[in-house]
Each structure stands twice: as structure tokens, then as C-alpha cells.
Design a protein around this motif. Sequence first.
Motif, short mmCIF file in Angstrom:
data_model
loop_
_atom_site.label_atom_id
_atom_site.label_comp_id
_atom_site.label_asym_id
_atom_site.label_seq_id
_atom_site.Cartn_x
_atom_site.Cartn_y
_atom_site.Cartn_z
N LEU A 1 -4.78 40.57 -4.66
CA LEU A 1 -5.94 39.69 -4.57
C LEU A 1 -7.20 40.49 -4.25
CD1 LEU A 1 -7.34 36.90 -4.38
CD2 LEU A 1 -6.61 36.84 -1.98
N ASP A 2 -7.13 41.36 -3.26
CA ASP A 2 -8.30 42.13 -2.85
C ASP A 2 -8.75 43.12 -3.92
OD1 ASP A 2 -8.17 40.71 -0.49
OD2 ASP A 2 -7.07 42.27 0.58
N ARG A 3 -7.81 43.71 -4.62
CA ARG A 3 -8.15 44.62 -5.71
C ARG A 3 -8.89 43.87 -6.81
NH1 ARG A 3 -3.42 46.58 -6.47
NH2 ARG A 3 -3.67 48.15 -4.86
N GLU B 1 4.78 39.55 4.98
CA GLU B 1 6.01 40.26 4.64
C GLU B 1 5.87 41.05 3.33
OE1 GLU B 1 8.38 40.21 6.93
OE2 GLU B 1 7.10 38.83 8.05
N ASP B 2 4.88 40.70 2.52
CA ASP B 2 4.71 41.33 1.22
C ASP B 2 3.25 41.78 1.06
OD1 ASP B 2 4.65 42.20 -1.39
OD2 ASP B 2 5.40 40.34 -2.25
N PRO B 3 2.93 42.98 1.50
CA PRO B 3 1.54 43.46 1.45
C PRO B 3 0.93 43.48 0.05
CG PRO B 3 2.98 45.05 2.56
CD PRO B 3 3.85 43.97 2.03
N GLN B 4 1.77 43.48 -0.97
CA GLN B 4 1.26 43.55 -2.34
C GLN B 4 0.44 42.31 -2.70
OE1 GLN B 4 1.54 46.44 -3.92
NE2 GLN B 4 0.07 45.59 -5.34
N ILE B 5 0.74 41.18 -2.07
CA ILE B 5 -0.01 39.95 -2.35
C ILE B 5 -1.48 40.14 -2.01
CG2 ILE B 5 -0.31 37.54 -1.64
CD1 ILE B 5 2.78 37.47 -1.34
N ASP B 6 -1.75 40.58 -0.80
CA ASP B 6 -3.15 40.81 -0.39
C ASP B 6 -3.79 41.91 -1.22
OD1 ASP B 6 -3.77 38.98 1.69
OD2 ASP B 6 -2.47 40.12 3.05
#
Length: 192
Positions: A63-65, A55-60
Amino acid sequence: MLITVSGPPGSGKSTNAVQLADALGLGHVSGGDIFREMAAERDMTPVEFNEFAEEDPQIDRDLDRRLREIAVERDDVVLESRLAGWLAADHADFRFWFDAPLSVRAERIAERESKPVDRARTETERREASERKRYEEYYNIDIEDLSIYDAAYNTARWGPEPFLDVLVATVEAYDSATDEGKAPVEGVVYDF
């Protein structure tokens, strides 16, 4: 040297990445540790946090950044995460993929987390489905595409010590002078 270790939950990537880093005198960074810290900060289990991340793409992306920055800025490290091979595709000297049958992975997770095997299996299936969906949606990555990896191993077939010997021998046989395998995977849009 930058080595990536990727694989599904319970595949032995953490155990083997730590041992490999120690054996080669490299640092070790775990995306799973960072993810679990982020989940704990929100008082969630990793499974709940995975689903919340849908629901919150910013989490991934955060982390990935962060993992991508480590891959670009650090040398002499074993970077371990589900997407490590993809995140560092254009910088890694060597990319490993570890896997094992779901039944074996569920048993490992159940033992590690002191929970029933059936529960570990169900949670692992949910987690993998959630991650697969997000990687495809966010980055156009098919996590089941192993073509970017230099070596893939079924960890259920190896004991810890003999397997470490295999990994060290694989890395030592690698000719770090060649740039083969360092090129980004064609057709993948990197937006970490």
C-alpha cells in the motif's frame, strides 16, 4: 501541485481532501479507499485487516509503495492517507494534518458506518494502536510527530464550508516558488 492530507480515522481528512481537490481543480487519491478495497478483497473489516497487517508486513509495504509512487509520479493531486505526509515528504508542496478529539472522531465514524459510538471508539483505538506500532516498526515513523506538516488543524472546531475556505486560503497563500518545506525529514529512513 502535490498536497498531502493526513490524520487519524474520523478526523475529516477524506471529506476535506475531496473538497480541497475539487476547489483547486486537482485530482484526489485516497489511501483509505485503497486499504478498504484490500480488506474487502480478503472479506475483512478495516480493523481486522489492520491487525492482520501486523502479521504480514507486505500489506503495508504494498500500500505504501503504491502511494509513494503516486506522490513521486503525479502532479496536481491531493494525496490523502495516514502516512501521506511522510510518503511524500520530499515531493509535497504542502502537507496538512487534521485531527479531532477521539470522542468527536468516534461519533463521526459511528454515523458514517451506522454503528454504536462505543463500538466505533473501541475499534478506532484498536486501529490506531495497530497502525502506530506498524509505522514505528516498519519505517521508524512516530505518527504523532507533526513536525513535518506545514499546517495542522483541529477539525472539530470548524464547519465544513468555513474550513474549506481556510484550507483554500492556506494553499493560495503558499508560495509554490520556494523549496522550503520540501526537503525530506532528517533522520528518517525511507524504505517504502
